[in-house]
Design an enzyme around this catalytic site. Structure first.
Site, PDB file in Angstrom:
ATOM      1  N   THR A  19       0.810  -1.220   0.000  1.00 19.55           N
ATOM      2  CA  THR A  19       0.000   0.000   0.000  1.00 19.55           C
ATOM      3  C   THR A  19       0.846   1.273   0.000  1.00 19.55           C
ATOM      4  O   THR A  19       0.479   2.261  -0.626  1.00 19.55           O
ATOM      5  CB  THR A  19      -0.910  -0.003   1.252  1.00 19.55           C
ATOM      6  OG1 THR A  19      -1.736  -1.169   1.196  1.00 19.55           O
ATOM      7  CG2 THR A  19      -1.789   1.229   1.321  1.00 19.55           C
ATOM      8  N   ASP A  67       1.315  -6.889  -4.537  1.00 17.73           N
ATOM      9  CA  ASP A  67       0.430  -6.843  -3.387  1.00 17.73           C
ATOM     10  C   ASP A  67       0.918  -7.989  -2.499  1.00 17.73           C
ATOM     11  O   ASP A  67       1.186  -9.085  -2.996  1.00 17.73           O
ATOM     12  CB  ASP A  67      -1.008  -7.110  -3.867  1.00 17.73           C
ATOM     13  CG  ASP A  67      -2.001  -7.045  -2.732  1.00 17.73           C
ATOM     14  OD1 ASP A  67      -1.820  -7.774  -1.745  1.00 17.73           O
ATOM     15  OD2 ASP A  67      -2.977  -6.284  -2.847  1.00 17.73           O
ATOM     16  N   SER A  68       1.026  -7.785  -1.183  1.00 18.25           N
ATOM     17  CA  SER A  68       1.676  -8.835  -0.390  1.00 18.25           C
ATOM     18  C   SER A  68       0.862 -10.126  -0.322  1.00 18.25           C
ATOM     19  O   SER A  68       1.387 -11.173   0.023  1.00 18.25           O
ATOM     20  CB  SER A  68       2.043  -8.336   1.011  1.00 18.25           C
ATOM     21  OG  SER A  68       0.936  -8.319   1.862  1.00 18.25           O
ATOM     22  N   SER A  69      -0.416 -10.074  -0.698  1.00 22.11           N
ATOM     23  CA  SER A  69      -1.199 -11.320  -0.749  1.00 22.11           C
ATOM     24  C   SER A  69      -0.656 -12.250  -1.828  1.00 22.11           C
ATOM     25  O   SER A  69      -0.911 -13.453  -1.811  1.00 22.11           O
ATOM     26  CB  SER A  69      -2.669 -11.025  -1.048  1.00 22.11           C
ATOM     27  OG  SER A  69      -3.153 -10.104  -0.110  1.00 22.11           O
ATOM     28  N   THR A  97       1.140  -5.122   4.107  1.00 20.74           N
ATOM     29  CA  THR A  97       0.963  -5.582   5.492  1.00 20.74           C
ATOM     30  C   THR A  97       0.406  -6.994   5.605  1.00 20.74           C
ATOM     31  O   THR A  97       0.658  -7.674   6.595  1.00 20.74           O
ATOM     32  CB  THR A  97       0.014  -4.637   6.265  1.00 20.74           C
ATOM     33  OG1 THR A  97      -1.230  -4.555   5.570  1.00 20.74           O
ATOM     34  CG2 THR A  97       0.621  -3.250   6.403  1.00 20.74           C
ATOM     35  N   ASP A  98      -0.358  -7.458   4.610  1.00 17.70           N
ATOM     36  CA  ASP A  98      -1.071  -8.730   4.794  1.00 17.70           C
ATOM     37  C   ASP A  98      -0.145  -9.902   5.101  1.00 17.70           C
ATOM     38  O   ASP A  98      -0.459 -10.740   5.927  1.00 17.70           O
ATOM     39  CB  ASP A  98      -1.942  -9.058   3.573  1.00 17.70           C
ATOM     40  CG  ASP A  98      -3.243  -8.252   3.582  1.00 17.70           C
ATOM     41  OD1 ASP A  98      -3.539  -7.636   4.621  1.00 17.70           O
ATOM     42  OD2 ASP A  98      -3.946  -8.249   2.569  1.00 17.70           O
ATOM     43  N   THR A 149       2.589 -10.553  14.424  1.00 19.50           N
ATOM     44  CA  THR A 149       1.388 -11.040  13.751  1.00 19.50           C
ATOM     45  C   THR A 149       0.553  -9.819  13.376  1.00 19.50           C
ATOM     46  O   THR A 149       0.479  -8.866  14.149  1.00 19.50           O
ATOM     47  CB  THR A 149       0.562 -11.913  14.742  1.00 19.50           C
ATOM     48  OG1 THR A 149       1.361 -13.034  15.120  1.00 19.50           O
ATOM     49  CG2 THR A 149      -0.721 -12.425  14.120  1.00 19.50           C
ATOM     50  N   GLN A 156      -4.551 -21.816  18.675  1.00 22.01           N
ATOM     51  CA  GLN A 156      -5.379 -20.834  17.982  1.00 22.01           C
ATOM     52  C   GLN A 156      -5.423 -19.523  18.768  1.00 22.01           C
ATOM     53  O   GLN A 156      -5.791 -18.496  18.221  1.00 22.01           O
ATOM     54  CB  GLN A 156      -6.793 -21.397  17.796  1.00 22.01           C
ATOM     55  CG  GLN A 156      -6.789 -22.569  16.832  1.00 22.01           C
ATOM     56  CD  GLN A 156      -8.134 -23.259  16.702  1.00 22.01           C
ATOM     57  OE1 GLN A 156      -9.167 -22.696  17.072  1.00 22.01           O
ATOM     58  NE2 GLN A 156      -8.139 -24.475  16.189  1.00 22.01           N
TER      59      GLN A 156
END
Length: 325
Positions: free
Chosen positions: A26, A71-73, A103-104, A174, A285
Site C-alpha cells: 500500500t 500486493d503482499s497477498s 501488510t497482509d 502477527t 489458535q
C-alpha cells in the site's frame, strides 16, 4: 535496567547508507479509477518531495524497486528467496536494510527472512503502511521516516517490523488489525523498541553473531496448516494430509495444545502421518501464551504421538521452522 533511551547525535558520524528494497504494498500505491494499485517509480517521486530526507539525522539511501511490484497477498517463497538473496548480494555494501512491503503477509516475510538470513550482523527492517504515501493523511510517511531514522542510527542485528509506534522482532509479529494503524502485535515477546517522544530500546536485542553471514534460500513449500474446529471430521482431516507431497503440518490446536480425543479418529490420522515421516508442529489458535501438552489428556494424546510443541511461537514463524528444517 534494560530500558534505555537512545539519543541521536548527528555530529561526527559518517552517514550510513541504507539499502531500501521496495517490494510493493500500500505504501507506494497510486489512486487509479480501479482503486489503489502499485505504480512504478511513484514511491521514488513521493520520497523526492519529502524534505525530511535532507535532515542530517537521516541516512543516505538507495532504492531497488522490484518489477512487478506485488500486493503482499501475492507473495510466495520465491519472493522471499528474491529478497533474501538481494540482501545477501548487497550485504557488504550497505549498513542496514529496509524492505517496504504490504501488510497482509509482512509477518510471514519477516519470519521467513529471520530464518533465511543466518548470522545476521546488520539490521533489516520491514515496514509499510495502511494508507498510501501519496494521500494527504497517511501513516506511510511516519513509518518510513521512523524506519529510516532507526536504520540510520542504530544497529539491532535482526529482522524487525516497524509499524506505528513499535519496533517488533520480526518472527514474533502477527498482523492483528485490518484497518487500524497499529496493525501488528507481538503477543509473546516485548517490543524491541517503542517510539514516542524518544525512541526507547526496551528488549535486549540479539547479540552480534559469531560466524560469517550467509543465506539459506531454499525452502520446502510442502507445508500445510490445519485448524482444528468442532465438527471437523476425521475423513476430511485424512483427505487434507493424504497427499504424498506433504512434508510438514502446522496443527492449529485449541488452548495449550489440545485436540478432541474422545473419538480416537483424529489421533489415528495424525499417528499415521507421523509414521510416514511427516513432521507435525502444534500451535495454539490463541495468539498469547505457550503450548503445554502435559496439562490435559487431550494434549497428552498428541504428545505421545511424537508431535513437536511450537511453544510460544507465532503461526507465521512455525511455517518457516518447518520450511527450513
Amino acid at each position: 535496567g534494560m530500558s534505555r533511551r537512545l539519543s541521536l547525535s548527528a555530529s561526527g558520524n559518517v552517514p550510513r547508507i541504507v539499502y531500501v528494497i521496495y517490494a510493493g504494498g500500500t505504501i507506494g500505491m497510486k489512486k487509479t479509477p480501479d482503486g489503489f494499485r502499485p505504480a512504478p517509480n511513484y514511491l521514488k517521486e513521493q520520497l523526492a518531495k519529502m524534505p525530511e530526507f535532507e535532515d542530517p539525522l537521516m541516512p543516505r539511501y538507495e532504492i531497488n524497486e522490484y518489477d512487478p511490484l506485488l500486493d503482499s497477498s501475492d507473495m510466495d517463497p520465491g519472493d522471499w528467496k528474491r529478497i533474501a538473496e538481494d540482501i545477501r548480494d548487497n550485504y557488504h555494501r550497505y549498513d542496514s536494510f529496509v524492505v517496504l512491503h504490504g501488510t497482509d503477509t509482512m509477518a510471514y516475510t519477516a519470519s521467513a527472512l529471520s530464518f533465511m538470513l543466518q548470522n545476521l550482523g546488520k539490521m533489516v527492517i520491514l515496514t509499510g503502511s495502511q494508507i498510501p504515501l501519496g494521500e494527504l493523511r497517511n501513516d506511510g510517511r511516519y513509518n518510513l521516516i521512523t524506519t529510516m531514522m532507526i536504520a540510520g542510527n542504530y544497529n539491532i542485528p535482526e529482522v524487525c517490523i516497524l509499524f506505528n509506534d513499535r519496533l517488533l522482532r520480526g518472527n514474533r509479529s502477527t498482523k492483528v488489525d485490518i484497518w487500524g494503524l497499529n496493525a501488528f502485535h507481538s503477543f509473546n515477546y516485548p517490543p524491541l523498541a517503542t517510539v514516542g517522544v524518544d525512541i526507547e530500546i526496551v528488549a535486549e536485542p540479539l547479540p552480534m553473531p559469531e560466524g560469517p553471514f550467509h543465506c539459506i534460500s531454499e525452502m520446502d513449500p510442502n507445508i500445510v496448516a490445519i485448524r482444528i474446529f468442532p465438527g471437523l471430521s476425521s475423513a476430511t482431516l485424512k483427505e487434507l494430509v493424504r497427499g504424498t507431497s506433504v512434508k510438514g503440518i502446522v496443527l492449529e490446536a485449541y488452548g495449550a495444545g489440545n485436540i478432541p480425543e474422545r473419538k480416537k479418529e483424529y489421533v489415528n490420522v495424525l499417528s499415521e502421518c507421523v509414521s510416514k515421516g511427516i513432521v507435525i508442529v502444534v500451535c495454539s489458535q490463541a495468539p498469547k501464551g505457550t503450548i503445554n501438552m502435559d496439562i490435559y489428556a487431550t494434549g497428552q494424546a498428541l504428545k505421545h504421538l511424537g508431535v513437536i510443541s511450537g511453544y510460544d511461537m507465532t503461526i507465521e514463524s512455525i511455517h518457516f521452522n518447518l520450511n527450513s528444517s
